[in-house]
Design a protein around this motif. Structure first.
Motif, short mmCIF file in Angstrom:
data_model
loop_
_atom_site.label_atom_id
_atom_site.label_comp_id
_atom_site.label_asym_id
_atom_site.label_seq_id
_atom_site.Cartn_x
_atom_site.Cartn_y
_atom_site.Cartn_z
N PHE A 146 0.45 -4.63 0.15
CA PHE A 146 1.68 -5.21 -0.40
C PHE A 146 1.61 -5.11 -1.92
O PHE A 146 0.55 -5.22 -2.53
N TYR A 161 7.04 -3.90 -2.33
CA TYR A 161 6.72 -2.76 -1.46
C TYR A 161 5.83 -3.27 -0.33
O TYR A 161 4.85 -3.98 -0.56
N LEU A 162 6.19 -2.92 0.89
CA LEU A 162 5.31 -3.13 2.04
C LEU A 162 4.67 -1.78 2.35
O LEU A 162 5.36 -0.77 2.46
N THR A 163 3.36 -1.75 2.50
CA THR A 163 2.69 -0.48 2.73
C THR A 163 1.81 -0.56 3.98
O THR A 163 1.48 -1.64 4.47
N ALA A 167 3.99 -2.48 6.61
CA ALA A 167 5.27 -1.80 6.84
C ALA A 167 5.48 -1.54 8.33
O ALA A 167 6.60 -1.63 8.86
N GLU A 168 4.39 -1.21 9.03
CA GLU A 168 4.47 -1.04 10.49
C GLU A 168 4.86 -2.35 11.18
O GLU A 168 5.64 -2.36 12.13
N GLU A 170 6.66 -4.73 9.94
CA GLU A 170 8.10 -4.94 9.74
C GLU A 170 8.90 -4.23 10.82
O GLU A 170 9.80 -4.81 11.44
N GLN A 171 8.60 -2.96 11.04
CA GLN A 171 9.32 -2.18 12.05
C GLN A 171 9.05 -2.72 13.46
O GLN A 171 9.94 -2.70 14.32
#
Length: 442
Positions: A146, A161-163, A167-168, A170-171
């Protein structure tokens, strides 16, 4: 070949003309929708005390006395009064009618100024005696998944930024929520992020004033805004429409980016708790007046099931009148325990707006034995998943002593089977070694 290119250009030109014509038709259609208000109730002098009492409970916005004064002036104008004077008075009356909030569910008025806790779900987490519980920003910084610091020079304040696996996650949350909603016969629809200000205003959100949350775009022909929630785009989708009674209730869901201009400087709302842009899965319904109360309960139960299955500790609240927005007749909030910040934080809500939005947007349905009777529908909305706060709740509740995050079991199928999120090394580890000065070697 030349003829083929000319034909393609001609077809392209005709398509463009059709799109322009259609855009003008839609624009004209929405402008034909004139906001309507329940004047039979609002302009009845016998109802003034009740309406005033409701206004006092609902943040004090609205002036029913002024509404009646303007209506009396308008009605007492002589027949030979100028059209400009009549139009000005009518515009003032419409503007004041717009400010009157929706009525309040009788059961809500018993709560006073505090929400009623309906029920608690799941147990508060424990890492064990003496273990440090990290706040979301601290945890994600240690895990290198993050980034929110030093972004002001190119993305602005409250950007992030979500990294990697965050980020996975989130999806995974989006897909998890959608899978549950589609199984309950919700219709998925993709909505625009840019809306006319009049659609947003008709839904009950202000687009002007110093403390409004709406981003406005510089567009010459009409005030356009970035949508704060897909609820407004879904409501706008039905503006000026008439639905057959047999098709009701309609249940829709959308995934969209949401834009909010106002943030918070409160310490407990730091990080991504309140940001300018985030992703949300929304629920929306158009239904008959006798269906909206049951639809609100259904939305509430869906939200409870979604979060209960994830194992998060949360409380379900029936909100008091002073916490209802102008459109809401009744509203439930869900607040998850966020141990890193030592507080309950709102992660979801659902509202029954009765005919407040439908009247302003011209959302109607046809009923009667011969389908000749037009009635205003009711609208209900709810949040299936607001990503940033759900990420906070998950990471703060399911953090482990080894700086990993346990992925709740219902999300694992959407995370390629992963049961944990681990720290990511951005750079190789560096080991410091003592280097002797050249003169010492000599």
């Amino acid at each position: 070949m030349l003829a083929f290119k000319s034909l393609s250009v001609l077809k392209s030109f005709h398509l463009e003309q059709k799109l322009v014509t259609y855009a003008r038709f839609v624009h004209h259609k929405f402008h034909l929708v004139k906001p309507s208000y329940d004047t039979d109730y609002l302009l009845n002098p016998a109802n003034i005390p009740e309406i005033q009492h409701n206004i006092e409970h609902r943040k004090g916005v609205g002036n029913i006395q002024l509404v009646h004064e303007l209506n009396s002036k308008l009605r007492s104008l002589p027949a030979n009064a100028g059209e400009a004077e009549r139009s000005q008075l009518n515009d003032q009356l419409q503007a004041e009618l717009r400010k009157i909030p929706n009525r309040t569910h009788p059961g809500v008025l018993q709560h006073g100024a505090d929400p009623k806790v309906v029920r608690y779900y799941n147990e508060k987490p424990s890492l064990g005696e003496g273990a440090k519980v990290f706040e979301f920003s601290e945890m994600t910084k240690k895990m290198n998944i993050f980034r929110m610091e030093k972004l002001g020079n190119f993305t602005g304040h409250k950007s992030y930024y979500l990294t990697g696996e965050l980020a996975e996650l989130e999806q995974a949350l989006i897909r998890y929520a959608l899978s549950k909603l589609l199984a309950r016969n919700f219709h998925l629809i993709t909505v625009p992020d840019i809306l006319p200000a009049r659609i947003i205003e008709s839904c009950g959100m202000s687009t002007h004033g110093e403390r409004n949350q709406v981003y406005k775009l510089n567009y010459p022909h009409e005030t356009l805004c970035l949508s704060g929630t897909s609820e407004m785009a879904l409501a706008g989708y039905f503006a000026g429409t008439v639905t057959e009674e047999s098709r009701l209730p309609l249940k829709l869901t959308a995934v969209s980016r949401c834009f909010r201009a106002e943030t918070s400087a409160l310490h407990e709302e730091k990080g991504i708790y309140r940001v300018h842009q985030f992703t949300k899965v929304e629920m929306f319904s158009v239904c008959r007046p006798d269906q909206s109360e049951a639809m609100l309960e259904e939305f509430r139960d869906i939200e409870v099931d979604l979060f209960d299955a994830l194992g998060v500790h949360f409380q379900l609240l029936d909100m008091p009148a002073c916490e209802l927005g102008a459109p809401a007749y009744r509203k439930y909030d869900i607040e998850a325990w966020m141990p890193g910040r030592g507080m309950y934080g709102e992660i979801s809500s659902c509202s029954d707006c009765t005919d407040y939005q439908a009247r302003r947007l011209g959302i109607q349905y046809r009923s009667g034995s011969d389908n000749s009777q037009l009635n205003y529908a009711h609208t209900v909305n709810g949040t299936a998943c607001a990503i940033p706060r759900m990420l906070i709740a998950l990471l703060e509740n399911f953090q482990n002593k080894d700086y990993t995050i346990t992925v709740p079991e219902p999300l694992r199928p959407f995370m390629r089977g992963k049961d944990k999120i681990s720290r990511k090394k951005v750079l190789p580890e560096l080991k410091l070694t003592k280097r002797l000065a050249q003169e010492e070697i000599c």
